[in-house]
Design a protein around this motif. Structure first.
Motif, PDB file in Angstrom:
ATOM      1  N   ARG A 198     -16.266  -1.159   2.479  1.00 42.85           N
ATOM      2  CA  ARG A 198     -15.842   0.223   2.694  1.00 42.85           C
ATOM      3  C   ARG A 198     -14.788   0.313   3.799  1.00 42.85           C
ATOM      4  O   ARG A 198     -13.822   1.072   3.686  1.00 42.85           O
ATOM      5  CB  ARG A 198     -17.036   1.114   3.061  1.00 42.85           C
ATOM      6  N   VAL A 199     -14.972  -0.437   4.887  1.00 46.38           N
ATOM      7  CA  VAL A 199     -13.968  -0.443   5.957  1.00 46.38           C
ATOM      8  C   VAL A 199     -12.640  -0.928   5.405  1.00 46.38           C
ATOM      9  O   VAL A 199     -11.572  -0.360   5.694  1.00 46.38           O
ATOM     10  CB  VAL A 199     -14.424  -1.322   7.135  1.00 46.38           C
ATOM     11  N   ARG A 200     -12.691  -1.973   4.599  1.00 43.63           N
ATOM     12  CA  ARG A 200     -11.472  -2.550   4.008  1.00 43.63           C
ATOM     13  C   ARG A 200     -10.739  -1.521   3.144  1.00 43.63           C
ATOM     14  O   ARG A 200      -9.512  -1.443   3.153  1.00 43.63           O
ATOM     15  CB  ARG A 200     -11.870  -3.779   3.189  1.00 43.63           C
ATOM     16  N   LYS A 201     -11.485  -0.712   2.406  1.00 44.38           N
ATOM     17  CA  LYS A 201     -10.876   0.235   1.479  1.00 44.38           C
ATOM     18  C   LYS A 201     -10.462   1.548   2.148  1.00 44.38           C
ATOM     19  O   LYS A 201      -9.512   2.198   1.707  1.00 44.38           O
ATOM     20  CB  LYS A 201     -11.851   0.551   0.329  1.00 44.38           C
ATOM     21  N   GLU A 202     -11.174   1.943   3.207  1.00 48.21           N
ATOM     22  CA  GLU A 202     -10.976   3.284   3.759  1.00 48.21           C
ATOM     23  C   GLU A 202     -10.148   3.316   5.041  1.00 48.21           C
ATOM     24  O   GLU A 202     -10.001   4.385   5.646  1.00 48.21           O
ATOM     25  CB  GLU A 202     -12.332   3.951   4.007  1.00 48.21           C
ATOM     26  N   THR A 203      -9.634   2.197   5.485  1.00 48.49           N
ATOM     27  CA  THR A 203      -8.793   2.189   6.679  1.00 48.49           C
ATOM     28  C   THR A 203      -7.338   1.965   6.296  1.00 48.49           C
ATOM     29  O   THR A 203      -7.028   1.262   5.331  1.00 48.49           O
ATOM     30  CB  THR A 203      -9.227   1.084   7.659  1.00 48.49           C
ATOM     31  N   ALA A 204      -6.464   2.572   7.063  1.00 48.85           N
ATOM     32  CA  ALA A 204      -5.036   2.422   6.812  1.00 48.85           C
ATOM     33  C   ALA A 204      -4.614   0.982   7.038  1.00 48.85           C
ATOM     34  O   ALA A 204      -5.144   0.302   7.919  1.00 48.85           O
ATOM     35  CB  ALA A 204      -4.254   3.345   7.748  1.00 48.85           C
ATOM     36  N   GLU A 207       0.853  -1.165   0.000  1.00 44.45           N
ATOM     37  CA  GLU A 207       0.000   0.000   0.000  1.00 44.45           C
ATOM     38  C   GLU A 207       0.906   1.238   0.000  1.00 44.45           C
ATOM     39  O   GLU A 207       1.908   1.298   0.709  1.00 44.45           O
ATOM     40  CB  GLU A 207      -0.870   0.015   1.263  1.00 44.45           C
ATOM     41  N   GLY A 208       0.586   2.279  -0.769  1.00 38.19           N
ATOM     42  CA  GLY A 208       1.448   3.458  -0.733  1.00 38.19           C
ATOM     43  C   GLY A 208       0.776   4.687  -1.293  1.00 38.19           C
ATOM     44  O   GLY A 208      -0.089   4.603  -2.162  1.00 38.19           O
ATOM     45  N   LYS A 209       1.175   5.839  -0.782  1.00 40.69           N
ATOM     46  CA  LYS A 209       0.724   7.130  -1.282  1.00 40.69           C
ATOM     47  C   LYS A 209      -0.789   7.236  -1.327  1.00 40.69           C
ATOM     48  O   LYS A 209      -1.378   7.741  -2.275  1.00 40.69           O
ATOM     49  CB  LYS A 209       1.294   7.388  -2.673  1.00 40.69           C
ATOM     50  N   THR A 210      -1.440   6.718  -0.296  1.00 41.01           N
ATOM     51  CA  THR A 210      -2.897   6.760  -0.237  1.00 41.01           C
ATOM     52  C   THR A 210      -3.328   7.385   1.082  1.00 41.01           C
ATOM     53  O   THR A 210      -2.784   7.049   2.122  1.00 41.01           O
ATOM     54  CB  THR A 210      -3.491   5.348  -0.337  1.00 41.01           C
ATOM     55  N   LYS A 211      -4.284   8.287   1.025  1.00 47.50           N
ATOM     56  CA  LYS A 211      -4.820   8.861   2.253  1.00 47.50           C
ATOM     57  C   LYS A 211      -6.021   8.043   2.694  1.00 47.50           C
ATOM     58  O   LYS A 211      -6.907   7.737   1.919  1.00 47.50           O
ATOM     59  CB  LYS A 211      -5.218  10.318   2.029  1.00 47.50           C
ATOM     60  N   TYR A 212      -6.065   7.752   3.996  1.00 50.24           N
ATOM     61  CA  TYR A 212      -7.108   6.881   4.526  1.00 50.24           C
ATOM     62  C   TYR A 212      -7.937   7.617   5.561  1.00 50.24           C
ATOM     63  O   TYR A 212      -7.468   8.530   6.249  1.00 50.24           O
ATOM     64  CB  TYR A 212      -6.486   5.636   5.168  1.00 50.24           C
ATOM     65  N   VAL A 213      -9.178   7.193   5.673  1.00 49.54           N
ATOM     66  CA  VAL A 213     -10.083   7.786   6.644  1.00 49.54           C
ATOM     67  C   VAL A 213      -9.641   7.450   8.057  1.00 49.54           C
ATOM     68  O   VAL A 213      -9.707   8.262   8.966  1.00 49.54           O
ATOM     69  CB  VAL A 213     -11.523   7.279   6.404  1.00 49.54           C
ATOM     70  N   LEU A 214      -9.213   6.213   8.271  1.00 55.67           N
ATOM     71  CA  LEU A 214      -8.874   5.752   9.608  1.00 55.67           C
ATOM     72  C   LEU A 214      -7.391   5.455   9.708  1.00 55.67           C
ATOM     73  O   LEU A 214      -6.807   4.831   8.839  1.00 55.67           O
ATOM     74  CB  LEU A 214      -9.672   4.487   9.946  1.00 55.67           C
ATOM     75  N   GLY A 215      -6.802   5.857  10.788  1.00 52.85           N
ATOM     76  CA  GLY A 215      -5.404   5.574  11.041  1.00 52.85           C
ATOM     77  C   GLY A 215      -4.842   6.627  11.973  1.00 52.85           C
ATOM     78  O   GLY A 215      -5.468   7.669  12.184  1.00 52.85           O
ATOM     79  N   PHE A 255      -5.126 -10.141   1.982  1.00 53.18           N
ATOM     80  CA  PHE A 255      -5.429 -10.680   0.662  1.00 53.18           C
ATOM     81  C   PHE A 255      -6.007  -9.587  -0.216  1.00 53.18           C
ATOM     82  O   PHE A 255      -6.313  -8.489   0.249  1.00 53.18           O
ATOM     83  CB  PHE A 255      -6.421 -11.852   0.779  1.00 53.18           C
ATOM     84  N   HIS A 256      -6.192  -9.907  -1.471  1.00 53.53           N
ATOM     85  CA  HIS A 256      -6.828  -8.971  -2.406  1.00 53.53           C
ATOM     86  C   HIS A 256      -8.231  -8.625  -1.909  1.00 53.53           C
ATOM     87  O   HIS A 256      -8.936  -9.462  -1.348  1.00 53.53           O
ATOM     88  CB  HIS A 256      -6.897  -9.613  -3.795  1.00 53.53           C
ATOM     89  N   HIS A 257      -8.647  -7.373  -2.133  1.00 53.54           N
ATOM     90  CA  HIS A 257      -9.922  -6.912  -1.563  1.00 53.54           C
ATOM     91  C   HIS A 257     -11.135  -7.697  -2.069  1.00 53.54           C
ATOM     92  O   HIS A 257     -12.197  -7.687  -1.441  1.00 53.54           O
ATOM     93  CB  HIS A 257     -10.121  -5.411  -1.811  1.00 53.54           C
ATOM     94  N   ASP A 258     -11.020  -8.390  -3.183  1.00 49.58           N
ATOM     95  CA  ASP A 258     -12.152  -9.162  -3.693  1.00 49.58           C
ATOM     96  C   ASP A 258     -12.566 -10.298  -2.756  1.00 49.58           C
ATOM     97  O   ASP A 258     -13.698 -10.787  -2.843  1.00 49.58           O
ATOM     98  CB  ASP A 258     -11.823  -9.752  -5.067  1.00 49.58           C
ATOM     99  N   VAL A 259     -11.664 -10.735  -1.870  1.00 47.98           N
ATOM    100  CA  VAL A 259     -12.031 -11.843  -0.982  1.00 47.98           C
ATOM    101  C   VAL A 259     -13.088 -11.420   0.022  1.00 47.98           C
ATOM    102  O   VAL A 259     -13.784 -12.275   0.582  1.00 47.98           O
ATOM    103  CB  VAL A 259     -10.795 -12.431  -0.255  1.00 47.98           C
ATOM    104  N   GLU A 303      -2.224  -0.413   8.524  1.00 48.14           N
ATOM    105  CA  GLU A 303      -1.716  -0.787   9.840  1.00 48.14           C
ATOM    106  C   GLU A 303      -2.810  -0.930  10.897  1.00 48.14           C
ATOM    107  O   GLU A 303      -2.577  -1.508  11.955  1.00 48.14           O
ATOM    108  CB  GLU A 303      -0.672   0.224  10.319  1.00 48.14           C
ATOM    109  N   VAL A 304      -4.012  -0.412  10.623  1.00 45.29           N
ATOM    110  CA  VAL A 304      -5.122  -0.554  11.577  1.00 45.29           C
ATOM    111  C   VAL A 304      -6.293  -1.311  10.964  1.00 45.29           C
ATOM    112  O   VAL A 304      -7.345  -1.438  11.580  1.00 45.29           O
ATOM    113  CB  VAL A 304      -5.598   0.829  12.084  1.00 45.29           C
ATOM    114  N   ARG A 305      -6.125  -1.805   9.759  1.00 37.73           N
ATOM    115  CA  ARG A 305      -7.235  -2.435   9.038  1.00 37.73           C
ATOM    116  C   ARG A 305      -7.708  -3.713   9.720  1.00 37.73           C
ATOM    117  O   ARG A 305      -8.911  -3.967   9.824  1.00 37.73           O
ATOM    118  CB  ARG A 305      -6.793  -2.712   7.601  1.00 37.73           C
ATOM    119  N   GLU A 306      -6.773  -4.522  10.181  1.00 36.42           N
ATOM    120  CA  GLU A 306      -7.138  -5.785  10.818  1.00 36.42           C
ATOM    121  C   GLU A 306      -8.014  -5.532  12.040  1.00 36.42           C
ATOM    122  O   GLU A 306      -9.065  -6.148  12.216  1.00 36.42           O
ATOM    123  CB  GLU A 306      -5.873  -6.548  11.208  1.00 36.42           C
TER     124      GLU A 306
END
Length: 435
Positions: free
Chosen positions: A389-395, A4-12, A184-188, A397-400
């Protein structure tokens, strides 16, 4: 393998600009297909016991108590021959709600959801310290115990303990496997969600089909194959991320996917507030949805049609589960970003069906079927789109942790709905309305 890189996230912590977290972002090839299939079966098997256990325990307890109607919570105010009492035109003593259970099915729902809710409330704060192999073995173990405790000839309390084990397994499994999608890939996420939707349909059909020819106990013993499939799906089907840099060389796969930044208790608490924008809409959708299912479905029957009241109730459940399956499988084709729309629509369904119970202004069984199907579509859409949405919008390091916390949304809604459905259902059953 990707970063993951150069992306701004809602959560983190603050705004995460660039974080290096080992993930499998492969979007094609046999590896990705194996993971999609693996997560679909993990979703199916995780929710399968939850779907089967209540019906199985109810059947077995009836048998132990000496047959239908003896010693069960649900005492139906219907003649012994099972026929529907005819309406008496012009009578001032006709009770519109004569044919309803004295205790709502919300009571059973509440008893089944509370262990799951407790698990989801406390587990995210310590579960990351436990390796995934151990967590999956616990989920498989509780699922297997649920089948065996319900199936084997024992006392009632042991059978009920089996239902509790199914609830623990489902709650722990949802946190574990949704958190696992982080690597894993977000499709899972969609694949997992589709599997959980399939559990509702295939679980009900499997139990109903087997019990047509063999006893409930034998059926449940046969279905012990379900936790075995879960074990195979995790340990032999999934292709887990592999180390690709010097920082993880020599680590096992298990060490790799549990090596995440350590978040303090204070940091975890701070992450909950921004997650509420996902949790609250999901809770509201599930509140309205399960209030309908457990408080109103029994009362939405039509007299003098080709289906009995009990048959109508069963078809409402099947209809609802089909809607859930379709929408939980839809996020890769149709993504909903404005989650607040879903609870509004679900509360419209609740208002329509609640007023139908009183005024009977909808004249046709098929219109109710369409509304219940739409109810299932909304519930499934809320589930899969929330976690997507949680999967896509969280950083990263805190996604899990974030995915684990977000799972509390549906359980809170279900628990509150079960608690509210009991007095509401009993009040409706006590009303003496003139026809």
């Amino acid at each position: 393998m990707g970063l993951e890189g150069k992306t701004k996230y809602v959560l983190g912590p603050a705004v995460v600009e660039q974080v290096e977290v080992q993930q499998d972002n492969t979007s094609d090839g046999p590896r990705q297909w194996r993971n999609l299939v693996g997560f679909w079966f993990l979703g199916l098997t995780n929710n399968f016991a939850y779907v089967v256990m209540l019906s199985a325990a109810h059947d077995i307890l009836k048998t132990e108590e000496g047959g239908e109607g003896n010693g069960t919570l649900l005492t139906t105010l219907v003649p012994e021959n099972g026929t529907t009492p005819p309406s008496v035109n012009g009578s001032n003593n006709t009770d519109r709600f004569l044919e309803c259970n004295q205790i709502s099915t919300g009571a059973i729902l509440l008893a089944d959801i509370l262990p799951t809710l407790v698990i989801k409330l406390v587990a995210p704060f310590f579960l990351q310290k436990i390796g995934y192999r151990v967590k999956v073995l616990l989920v498989v173990g509780f699922a297997m115990a649920s089948f065996l405790l319900v199936a084997l000839p024992t006392q009632m309390g042991v059978n009920i303990l089996g239902v509790v084990c199914a609830s623990i397994s489902g709650g722990l499994g949802e946190i574990t496997f949704l958190s696992l999608t982080t690597f894993f890939h977000h499709d899972v996420v969609s694949s997992w969600s589709s599997g959980t939707g399939g559990a509702g349909v295939f679980g009900a059909l499997a139990y109903a089909g087997f019990t047509q020819v063999i006893s409930p106990r034998t059926t449940v013993l046969i279905l012990t194959v379900v936790p075995v499939i879960m074990f195979i799906s995790y340990f032999f089907v999934l292709k887990k991320p592999r180390p690709n840099d010097e920082s993880v060389v020599g680590n096992s796969t298990e060490q790799l996917i549990t090596t995440q930044p350590v978040i303090s208790l204070k940091g975890k608490a701070a992450l909950i507030l921004p997650l509420l924008k996902f949790i609250i809409p999901l809770s509201l959708v599930y509140f309205a949805e399960y209030f309908i299912n457990q408080g109103l479905h029994e009362l939405l029957y039509f007299n003098d049609i080709w289906l009995s009241k009990s048959e109508q109730y069963r078809w409402y459940q099947v209809d609802y589960q089909v809607g859930v399956l379709i929408s939980r499988s839809s996020v890769n084709c149709f993504e909903i970003k404005k989650l607040w729309i879903l609870p509004i629509l679900q509360f419209v369904n609740l208002a329509v069906l609640l007023t139908q119970v009183f005024y009977r202004y909808i004249p046709n069984f098929w219109i109710i079927i369409a509304i219940v199907f739409f109810e299932g579509l909304l519930g499934g859409a809320a589930y899969v789109n929330t976690f997507y949405r949680v999967r896509k919008e969280t950083a990263p390091e805190v996604r899990e942790f974030s995915l684990g916390v977000a799972t509390v949304g549906d359980s809170v809604g279900i628990a509150v709905a079960g608690a509210a459905a009991i007095p509401t259902h009993n009040r409706l059953c006590s009303l003496k309305l003139k026809m």
